[in-house]
Design a protein around this motif. Structure first.
Motif, short mmCIF file in Angstrom:
data_model
loop_
_atom_site.label_atom_id
_atom_site.label_comp_id
_atom_site.label_asym_id
_atom_site.label_seq_id
_atom_site.Cartn_x
_atom_site.Cartn_y
_atom_site.Cartn_z
N ALA A 9 0.83 -1.20 0.00
CA ALA A 9 0.00 0.00 0.00
C ALA A 9 0.86 1.25 0.00
N ILE A 10 1.95 1.24 0.74
CA ILE A 10 2.86 2.38 0.77
C ILE A 10 3.50 2.55 -0.61
N ASN A 11 3.93 1.44 -1.19
CA ASN A 11 4.61 1.49 -2.50
C ASN A 11 3.71 1.99 -3.63
N ILE A 12 2.41 1.70 -3.55
CA ILE A 12 1.53 2.13 -4.62
C ILE A 12 0.94 3.52 -4.38
N GLY A 13 1.33 4.13 -3.26
CA GLY A 13 0.95 5.52 -3.04
C GLY A 13 -0.26 5.75 -2.17
N TYR A 14 -0.57 4.84 -1.26
CA TYR A 14 -1.67 5.06 -0.32
C TYR A 14 -1.41 6.38 0.41
N PRO A 15 -2.38 7.28 0.45
CA PRO A 15 -2.12 8.64 0.94
C PRO A 15 -1.87 8.75 2.46
N ASP A 16 -2.40 7.86 3.26
CA ASP A 16 -2.25 7.99 4.72
C ASP A 16 -1.15 7.06 5.22
N ILE A 17 0.09 7.44 4.94
CA ILE A 17 1.23 6.61 5.33
C ILE A 17 1.34 6.52 6.85
N ALA A 18 1.01 7.58 7.56
CA ALA A 18 1.09 7.57 9.01
C ALA A 18 0.20 6.47 9.59
N ASP A 19 -1.00 6.30 9.05
CA ASP A 19 -1.90 5.26 9.51
C ASP A 19 -1.31 3.87 9.28
N ILE A 20 -0.71 3.67 8.13
CA ILE A 20 -0.10 2.38 7.83
C ILE A 20 1.07 2.11 8.77
N LYS A 21 1.90 3.12 9.02
CA LYS A 21 3.03 2.96 9.93
C LYS A 21 2.55 2.59 11.33
N ARG A 22 1.46 3.21 11.79
CA ARG A 22 0.91 2.87 13.11
C ARG A 22 0.46 1.41 13.15
N SER A 49 4.44 14.57 9.55
CA SER A 49 3.12 14.77 8.98
C SER A 49 2.21 15.50 9.95
N ASP A 50 1.25 16.21 9.40
CA ASP A 50 0.22 16.85 10.23
C ASP A 50 -0.67 15.80 10.90
N GLU A 51 -0.61 14.58 10.40
CA GLU A 51 -1.42 13.48 10.94
C GLU A 51 -0.88 12.96 12.27
N LEU A 52 0.38 13.27 12.59
CA LEU A 52 0.96 12.79 13.85
C LEU A 52 0.35 13.53 15.02
N ASN A 53 0.25 12.82 16.13
CA ASN A 53 -0.27 13.45 17.34
C ASN A 53 0.67 13.17 18.51
N ILE A 54 0.39 13.74 19.63
CA ILE A 54 1.27 13.61 20.80
C ILE A 54 1.43 12.16 21.23
N ARG A 55 0.41 11.36 21.03
CA ARG A 55 0.48 9.94 21.39
C ARG A 55 1.57 9.22 20.57
N ASP A 56 1.69 9.57 19.30
CA ASP A 56 2.73 8.97 18.46
C ASP A 56 4.12 9.23 19.05
N TYR A 57 4.35 10.47 19.43
CA TYR A 57 5.64 10.84 20.00
C TYR A 57 5.87 10.18 21.35
N ASN A 58 4.84 10.21 22.20
CA ASN A 58 4.96 9.61 23.54
C ASN A 58 5.26 8.12 23.46
#
Length: 79
Positions: A9-22, A49-58
């Motif tokens: 999905a990442i390779n074919i250009g799925y737009p929400d990469i942050a969601d896939i990484k999570r 990304s603007d999609e990241l939130n404090i929980r991701d960092y924590n």
């Protein structure tokens, strides 16, 4: 199998990469593959990304500390 599908999905250009990484982080956690989980956390944070939130960092800082990677934990916490 999920890891393969998410990677495709990442390779074919799925737009929400942050969601896939999570999702990949959760899979690696469940598989107890800490090395890949930490690597994926770093990739997630590097997206800036603007999609990241404090929980991701924590969570990234927390799991790096748990796995004795204080250098990366410090870098992430400074972001």
């Amino acid at each position: 199998m999920s890891v393969i599908n998410f990677s495709k999905a990442i390779n074919i250009g799925y737009p929400d990469i942050a969601d896939i990484k999570r999702r990949l982080i959760f899979i690696y956690f469940d598989m107890q593959d800490n090395e890949k989980m930490l690597k994926t956390f770093r990739e997630l944070i590097e997206l800036e990304s603007d999609e990241l939130n404090i929980r991701d960092y924590n969570l990234a800082v927390y799991y790096h500390i748990l796995n004795d990677d204080l250098e990366n934990a410090t870098k992430i916490s400074e972001i």
